[in-house]
Design a protein around this motif. Structure first.
Motif, mmCIF file in Angstrom:
data_model
loop_
_atom_site.group_PDB
_atom_site.id
_atom_site.type_symbol
_atom_site.label_atom_id
_atom_site.label_comp_id
_atom_site.label_asym_id
_atom_site.label_seq_id
_atom_site.Cartn_x
_atom_site.Cartn_y
_atom_site.Cartn_z
ATOM 1 N N GLN A 117 -11.726 30.370 -21.861
ATOM 2 C CA GLN A 117 -11.035 29.533 -22.840
ATOM 3 C C GLN A 117 -9.853 30.240 -23.500
ATOM 4 O O GLN A 117 -8.750 29.708 -23.530
ATOM 5 C CB GLN A 117 -12.027 29.086 -23.923
ATOM 6 C CG GLN A 117 -13.174 28.241 -23.413
ATOM 7 C CD GLN A 117 -12.727 26.894 -22.898
ATOM 8 O OE1 GLN A 117 -11.758 26.329 -23.387
ATOM 9 N NE2 GLN A 117 -13.425 26.371 -21.893
ATOM 10 N N VAL A 118 -10.101 31.423 -24.057
ATOM 11 C CA VAL A 118 -9.056 32.149 -24.780
ATOM 12 C C VAL A 118 -9.125 33.633 -24.407
ATOM 13 O O VAL A 118 -10.080 34.076 -23.779
ATOM 14 C CB VAL A 118 -9.208 32.003 -26.311
ATOM 15 C CG1 VAL A 118 -9.028 30.562 -26.737
ATOM 16 C CG2 VAL A 118 -10.562 32.546 -26.777
ATOM 17 N N VAL A 119 -8.104 34.381 -24.797
ATOM 18 C CA VAL A 119 -8.112 35.826 -24.591
ATOM 19 C C VAL A 119 -9.329 36.405 -25.316
ATOM 20 O O VAL A 119 -9.563 36.078 -26.494
ATOM 21 C CB VAL A 119 -6.816 36.463 -25.147
ATOM 22 C CG1 VAL A 119 -6.881 37.992 -25.049
ATOM 23 C CG2 VAL A 119 -5.596 35.932 -24.395
ATOM 24 N N PRO A 120 -10.117 37.240 -24.665
ATOM 25 C CA PRO A 120 -11.313 37.801 -25.322
ATOM 26 C C PRO A 120 -10.950 38.697 -26.496
ATOM 27 O O PRO A 120 -9.870 39.293 -26.536
ATOM 28 C CB PRO A 120 -12.002 38.582 -24.203
ATOM 29 C CG PRO A 120 -10.927 38.863 -23.209
ATOM 30 C CD PRO A 120 -9.986 37.714 -23.274
ATOM 31 N N SER A 171 -5.858 29.192 -17.350
ATOM 32 C CA SER A 171 -5.626 28.289 -18.472
ATOM 33 C C SER A 171 -5.469 29.042 -19.782
ATOM 34 O O SER A 171 -4.787 28.567 -20.704
ATOM 35 C CB SER A 171 -6.780 27.291 -18.594
ATOM 36 O OG SER A 171 -8.004 27.958 -18.855
ATOM 37 N N VAL A 172 -6.081 30.237 -19.879
ATOM 38 C CA VAL A 172 -5.969 31.055 -21.082
ATOM 39 C C VAL A 172 -4.505 31.387 -21.372
ATOM 40 O O VAL A 172 -4.076 31.421 -22.534
ATOM 41 C CB VAL A 172 -6.797 32.352 -20.927
ATOM 42 C CG1 VAL A 172 -6.523 33.316 -22.080
ATOM 43 C CG2 VAL A 172 -8.284 32.030 -20.855
ATOM 44 N N VAL A 203 -6.579 37.817 -13.333
ATOM 45 C CA VAL A 203 -6.489 36.399 -13.682
ATOM 46 C C VAL A 203 -7.035 35.567 -12.526
ATOM 47 O O VAL A 203 -6.721 35.827 -11.353
ATOM 48 C CB VAL A 203 -5.032 35.984 -13.987
ATOM 49 C CG1 VAL A 203 -4.920 34.459 -14.114
ATOM 50 C CG2 VAL A 203 -4.542 36.657 -15.266
ATOM 51 N N LEU A 204 -7.873 34.585 -12.868
ATOM 52 C CA LEU A 204 -8.374 33.626 -11.883
ATOM 53 C C LEU A 204 -7.410 32.447 -11.879
ATOM 54 O O LEU A 204 -7.367 31.674 -12.843
ATOM 55 C CB LEU A 204 -9.779 33.163 -12.261
ATOM 56 C CG LEU A 204 -10.413 32.119 -11.336
ATOM 57 C CD1 LEU A 204 -10.656 32.699 -9.951
ATOM 58 C CD2 LEU A 204 -11.723 31.608 -11.943
#
Length: 279
Positions: A117-120, A171-172, A203-204
């Protein structure tokens, strides 16, 4: 103080009591101490009644004036209490379950993270982290959460840091958090990890969507002598999992996601292109 060390309110009371006790032992009135510190007697009175928030500079000034143990190394009595207050305050505003995770994270020798969802948190800039906070929270709560997140990142730069692998869903990179400037700063921070020997960032991409990557993000912690753990979050609650079967399945999931992710070189090329989109 030991029994109350996780209660910021109890620690503030302890600070005020120690200030009053130390002042009285020195046979100083509130006015005399205020004059020595360059503040008003009302300020000292409010500190002793816990009506004022204790700042770090105030704690350092008190240590310097009273020459408490460790004052010459910025580690005096009052500064230590202030540090305990700050840490306890941060723990109070953590998501349920995350406090337990943090205790284990600092001991891990390996960390694998899939962020869907977002950068960890371990890779967030301060502005990006603040942009993720709930707007209804108080300023004090927001500051405590952001400060705690920044402090947590020190494990990546300490001596003998854990080996870490982060896989970010594409998407992040395209999900704007805060302003365009904040996203540029965040992407710059990620790009700056290109030369790191301890942080492997991948990155996926959209065009390699893996079923293993559609089940949400998770973190895997590996230890030298303890049982490995998995951490997941859902609906604002964190959960640590030590089930061997679930850890095995999560390890397989991570391997599948990693296998579909871009190479290291391709990842940083994509990060640079994504950065240009925010300029």
């Amino acid at each position: 103080m030991a029994s109350d060390q996780q209660d910021p309110d109890a620690l503030r009371i302890y600070f005020s009591e120690e200030l009053r006790r130390t002042r009285q032992r020195a046979k100083l009135s509130q006015s005399q101490l205020a004059n020595a510190l360059g503040c008003t007697p009302q300020w000292i009175c409010q500190l002793e009644k816990t009506d004022k928030t204790v700042s770090e500079q105030t704690a350092l000034d008190l240590d310097t004036y009273f020459k408490t143990d460790g004052w010459d190394q910025d580690d005096g009595h009052f500064h230590r209490i202030h540090t305990a207050i700050r840490r306890a305050g941060r723990h109070r505003v953590l998501l349920p379950g995350f406090d337990a995770y943090l205790r284990h994270e600092s001991q891990a020798i390996g960390i694998r993270c899939f962020a869907a969802q977002v950068v960890p948190g371990l890779l967030q800039t301060e502005s990006y982290a603040r942009g993720l906070m709930m707007p209804g929270d108080t300023v004090e709560t927001l500051d405590a959460r952001v400060a705690g997140r920044m402090e947590r990142q020190s494990i990546l730069t300490r001596q003998n840091p854990p080996m870490t692998i982060f896989v970010l869903d594409e998407s992040v990179l395209h999900r704007p958090v805060g302003s365009r400037k904040i996203m540029v700063e965040q992407l710059d921070h990620l790009i700056g990890l290109e030369q790191s020997l301890d942080v492997d960032l991948r990155v996926l991409p959209y065009d390699r969507a893996s079923p293993a990557g559609l089940e949400g993000g998770f973190m895997l912690l590996n230890f030298a002598h303890e049982v490995d753990l998995m951490y997941i979050e859902a609906a604002g609650v964190g959960q640590l999992i030590d089930s061997r079967s679930m850890l095995f399945k999560a390890g397989v999931r991570f391997s599948l996601v990693m296998g579909e992710a871009l190479s290291r070189a391709e990842t940083f090329q994509l990060l640079s292109r994504s950065r240009e989109e925010y300029l």
